[in-house]
Design an enzyme around this catalytic site. Structure first.
Site, PDB file in Angstrom:
ATOM      1  N   ALA A   1       0.833  -1.207   0.000  1.00  0.00           N
ATOM      2  CA  ALA A   1       0.000   0.000   0.000  1.00  0.00           C
ATOM      3  C   ALA A   1       0.868   1.258   0.000  1.00  0.00           C
ATOM      4  O   ALA A   1       0.569   2.227  -0.709  1.00  0.00           O
ATOM      5  CB  ALA A   1      -0.923  -0.007   1.220  1.00  0.00           C
TER       6      ALA A   1
ATOM      7  N   GLY B   1       8.303  -0.599  20.111  1.00  0.00           N
ATOM      8  CA  GLY B   1       9.747  -0.364  20.014  1.00  0.00           C
ATOM      9  C   GLY B   1      10.079   0.368  18.726  1.00  0.00           C
ATOM     10  O   GLY B   1      10.911   1.290  18.701  1.00  0.00           O
TER      11      GLY B   1
ATOM     12  N   THR C   1       1.573  -4.752  15.052  1.00  0.00           N
ATOM     13  CA  THR C   1       2.113  -5.767  15.964  1.00  0.00           C
ATOM     14  C   THR C   1       0.994  -6.749  16.286  1.00  0.00           C
ATOM     15  O   THR C   1      -0.150  -6.324  16.465  1.00  0.00           O
ATOM     16  CB  THR C   1       2.649  -5.159  17.279  1.00  0.00           C
ATOM     17  OG1 THR C   1       2.717  -6.195  18.276  1.00  0.00           O
ATOM     18  CG2 THR C   1       1.768  -4.055  17.838  1.00  0.00           C
ATOM     19  N   ILE C   2       1.323  -8.012  16.363  1.00  0.00           N
ATOM     20  CA  ILE C   2       0.263  -8.980  16.696  1.00  0.00           C
ATOM     21  C   ILE C   2      -0.259  -8.737  18.108  1.00  0.00           C
ATOM     22  O   ILE C   2      -1.353  -9.152  18.445  1.00  0.00           O
ATOM     23  CB  ILE C   2       0.714 -10.452  16.547  1.00  0.00           C
ATOM     24  CG1 ILE C   2       1.790 -10.821  17.573  1.00  0.00           C
ATOM     25  CG2 ILE C   2       1.155 -10.763  15.131  1.00  0.00           C
ATOM     26  CD1 ILE C   2       1.909 -12.325  17.784  1.00  0.00           C
ATOM     27  N   ASP C   3       0.527  -8.044  18.947  1.00  0.00           N
ATOM     28  CA  ASP C   3       0.129  -7.852  20.355  1.00  0.00           C
ATOM     29  C   ASP C   3      -1.002  -6.842  20.538  1.00  0.00           C
ATOM     30  O   ASP C   3      -1.620  -6.804  21.602  1.00  0.00           O
ATOM     31  CB  ASP C   3       1.335  -7.396  21.187  1.00  0.00           C
ATOM     32  CG  ASP C   3       2.342  -8.507  21.405  1.00  0.00           C
ATOM     33  OD1 ASP C   3       2.031  -9.663  21.066  1.00  0.00           O
ATOM     34  OD2 ASP C   3       3.434  -8.213  21.911  1.00  0.00           O
TER      35      ASP C   3
ATOM     36  N   GLU D   1     -12.403 -21.661  29.798  1.00  0.00           N
ATOM     37  CA  GLU D   1     -12.914 -21.597  31.167  1.00  0.00           C
ATOM     38  C   GLU D   1     -12.223 -20.493  31.959  1.00  0.00           C
ATOM     39  O   GLU D   1     -12.778 -19.977  32.928  1.00  0.00           O
ATOM     40  CB  GLU D   1     -12.701 -22.942  31.888  1.00  0.00           C
ATOM     41  CG  GLU D   1     -13.777 -23.968  31.603  1.00  0.00           C
ATOM     42  CD  GLU D   1     -13.866 -24.406  30.156  1.00  0.00           C
ATOM     43  OE1 GLU D   1     -12.805 -24.454  29.480  1.00  0.00           O
ATOM     44  OE2 GLU D   1     -14.978 -24.694  29.688  1.00  0.00           O
TER      45      GLU D   1
HETATM   46  O1  F6P Z   1       5.874  -9.149  18.170  1.00  0.00           O
HETATM   47  C1  F6P Z   1       5.407  -9.298  19.447  1.00  0.00           C
HETATM   48  C2  F6P Z   1       5.822 -10.628  19.970  1.00  0.00           C
HETATM   49  O2  F6P Z   1       5.312 -11.642  19.137  1.00  0.00           O
HETATM   50  C3  F6P Z   1       5.436 -10.865  21.416  1.00  0.00           C
HETATM   51  O3  F6P Z   1       4.109 -11.305  21.582  1.00  0.00           O
HETATM   52  C4  F6P Z   1       6.462 -11.889  21.824  1.00  0.00           C
HETATM   53  O4  F6P Z   1       6.677 -11.841  23.192  1.00  0.00           O
HETATM   54  C5  F6P Z   1       7.690 -11.439  21.093  1.00  0.00           C
HETATM   55  O5  F6P Z   1       7.236 -10.749  19.957  1.00  0.00           O
HETATM   56  C6  F6P Z   1       8.614 -12.548  20.679  1.00  0.00           C
HETATM   57  O6  F6P Z   1       9.736 -11.985  20.093  1.00  0.00           O
HETATM   58  P1  F6P Z   1      10.856 -12.784  19.305  1.00  0.00           P
HETATM   59  O7  F6P Z   1      10.309 -13.137  17.955  1.00  0.00           O
HETATM   60  O8  F6P Z   1      11.982 -11.841  19.232  1.00  0.00           O
HETATM   61  O9  F6P Z   1      11.135 -14.023  20.090  1.00  0.00           O
END
Ligand code: F6P
Length: 324
Positions: A24, A106, A128-130, A190
């Site tokens: 994109a 970061g 970020t997936i988080d 649960e």
């Molecule tokens: O990108 C976020 C994340 O997937 C976190 O959920 C996880 O703790 C971390 O990255 C893992 O990082 P790495 O790939 O450096 O082990």
């Protein structure tokens, strides 16, 4: 104000939909007559000057692919003032007048430092997936990661009920429980353990004792950063109290970071990637583009990196109510 020559990079943990965001950015830049350069390996590539030209055809057939064609890294070099000075020099020497940084917290902190220390125009894309960036209700990759985890948890439920077992399933989330809470509710877990809230192990044991006698099996979704130290540690504590439980642990790990992005993530990537370029054209810089309450937003980096994003409060109430 319109940049003539922009660079883009992906940094930190990769996320499904990063490729769709790259596409994109490159195609929106092309549409507006702006040259695009890809930086390889996140901020490491900025420090080393690893740049590749990207035209609209160079990003063909990537919209559906997980990972990132520009690769990613967590750069130690860029954390130092010297590293950032070299990065800024490399950008200037290449005639680049704006930088788009696709990634999580970061990544956005790094972008902000580059902007304030070296007066570089930067634009962040929330990915970020988080899902722990406050500048966007959802971040690119979160929906796909949740769907991937959910599929795995559904499968584990099948085998848990066949054997009358308790499964502790660990999902990603070092500092946040978005994936755990969302997949936990969606999977009918649960119990969910997340970093944001300290749960008592006694309470968990009580729930499991009730549920297991009535239902025969239980699933506990644990965020990797939960305060008890993750699924294995938690399972050990529960086993110590209740040796009669047949317990298994499954850590889903990095499989949550791969795979083809969902519709929601591709759409978000398209909006944020295009929004990043058009924001720069409109004169914005040093901010993170996101979608908040359905609208495209630009949150200043200084604010975005400090924002604490909370899990939707009603989900805490839903979980025990629905998991009877
Ligand atoms: O990108 C976020 C994340 O997937 C976190 O959920 C996880 O703790 C971390 O990255 C893992 O990082 P790495 O790939 O450096 O082990």
């Amino acid at each position: 104000m319109k940049p003539q020559h922009l660079a883009l990079l992906t940094s930190g943990g990769d996320a499904p939909g990063m490729n769709a965001a790259i596409r994109a950015v490159v195609r929106t830049a092309h549409f507006h007559g702006i040259k695009a350069i890809g930086v390889m390996d996140g901020y490491n590539g900025l420090v080393k000057g690893s740049f590749i030209e990207l035209g609209p055809r160079d990003v063909k057939n990537i919209v559906q692919r997980g990972g990132t064609m520009l690769r990613s890294a967590r750069s130690e070099a860029f954390r130092t003032p010297e590293g950032r000075a070299t990065a800024a020099k490399n950008l200037r020497d290449a005639g680049i007048d704006a930088l788009i940084c696709i990634g999580g917290g970061g990544t956005q902190t790094g972008a902000h430092q580059l902007a304030i220390e070296h007066d570089i125009r930067v634009m962040g894309v929330a990915s970020t997936i988080d899902n722990d960036l406050g500048a966007s209700d959802r971040t690119i990759g979160f929906d796909t990661a949740c769907n991937t985890a959910l599929e795995a948890i559904d499968r584990l439920r099948d085998t848990a009920s066949s054997h009358g077992r308790i499964f502790f399933v660990e999902v990603m989330g070092r500092d946040t429980g978005f994936i755990a809470m969302h997949t936990g509710i969606a999977a009918g877990a649960e119990y969910v353990m997340i970093p944001e809230r300290r749960e008592s192990v006694d309470e968990l044991v009580k729930v499991l004792e009730n549920r297991s006698s009535e239902k025969g099996s239980s699933v506990v979704v644990v965020a990797e950063g939960d305060q008890e130290g993750g699924a294995f540690k938690l399972a050990e504590q529960v086993k110590a109290c209740c040796p009669q439980f047949d317990i298994r642990v499954s850590v889903l790990g990095h499989l949550q970071r791969g795979g083809n992005p969902t519709v929601a993530d591709r759409l978000l990537a398209a909006r944020l990637g295009a929004g990043a370029v058009e924001g720069l054209i409109a004169g914005k810089s040093n901010c993170v583009v996101g979608v908040v309450k359905g609208d495209l937003t630009y949150t200043p980096h200084a604010e975005a990196i400090l924002m604490k994003k909370a899990i939707e409060p009603d989900l805490y109430r839903l979980l025990p109510m629905l998991a009877v």
